[in-house]
Design a protein around this motif. Structure first.
Motif, short mmCIF file in Angstrom:
data_model
loop_
_atom_site.label_atom_id
_atom_site.label_comp_id
_atom_site.label_asym_id
_atom_site.label_seq_id
_atom_site.Cartn_x
_atom_site.Cartn_y
_atom_site.Cartn_z
N ALA A 122 74.36 -52.63 52.57
CA ALA A 122 74.47 -53.26 53.89
C ALA A 122 75.56 -54.32 53.95
CB ALA A 122 73.13 -53.89 54.28
N ALA A 123 76.12 -54.70 52.81
CA ALA A 123 77.04 -55.84 52.75
C ALA A 123 78.25 -55.68 53.66
CB ALA A 123 77.48 -56.08 51.32
N ALA A 124 78.87 -54.53 53.67
CA ALA A 124 80.07 -54.34 54.51
C ALA A 124 79.73 -54.51 55.99
CB ALA A 124 80.69 -52.98 54.25
N ALA A 125 78.62 -53.93 56.43
CA ALA A 125 78.21 -54.05 57.83
C ALA A 125 77.84 -55.48 58.18
CB ALA A 125 77.05 -53.11 58.13
N VAL A 126 77.17 -56.16 57.26
CA VAL A 126 76.80 -57.57 57.49
C VAL A 126 78.06 -58.40 57.66
CG1 VAL A 126 75.81 -59.61 56.37
CG2 VAL A 126 74.55 -57.45 56.37
N ASP A 127 79.06 -58.20 56.80
CA ASP A 127 80.32 -58.94 56.91
C ASP A 127 81.08 -58.56 58.17
OD1 ASP A 127 79.80 -60.24 54.54
OD2 ASP A 127 81.17 -59.01 53.34
N ARG A 128 81.21 -57.26 58.41
CA ARG A 128 81.98 -56.78 59.55
C ARG A 128 81.40 -57.29 60.87
NH1 ARG A 128 80.98 -51.60 59.08
NH2 ARG A 128 79.24 -51.76 60.51
N ASP A 129 80.06 -57.25 60.98
CA ASP A 129 79.40 -57.63 62.22
C ASP A 129 79.02 -59.10 62.27
OD1 ASP A 129 79.62 -54.93 62.76
OD2 ASP A 129 77.53 -54.49 62.21
N ALA A 130 79.33 -59.85 61.21
CA ALA A 130 79.00 -61.28 61.11
C ALA A 130 77.55 -61.52 61.50
CB ALA A 130 79.94 -62.12 61.96
#
Length: 71
Positions: free
Chosen positions: A38-46
């Motif tokens: 989930a890390a990329a989505a968490v970063d991308r979507d702040a």
């Protein structure tokens, strides 16, 4: 690209109790299986990493670990 992150702690936990070592391993599993993907989505979507928090909560790892004898 998925980089493998090596744990900061030693791979062996000879100084931990069996229960503590099991908790460390479970947290590693959650990090690998829930938080990592989930890390990329968490970063991308702040956004807040609710899936990781929910997984830790389900394992009882977000509460204070105070012996029952202390109330």
């Amino acid at each position: 690209m998925n980089a493998i992150v090596k744990p900061a702690l030693p791979a062996t936990f000879s100084n931990l109790s069996e229960a503590a070592a099991a908790r460390v391993e479970r947290v590693r599993q959650i990090a690998r299986d829930v938080a990592g993907p989930a890390a990329a989505a968490v970063d991308r979507d702040a956004r807040f990493p609710s899936e990781a928090i929910d997984a830790l909560k389900a394992e009882g790892l977000l509460s204070a670990h105070v012996p029952e004898r202390f109330g």
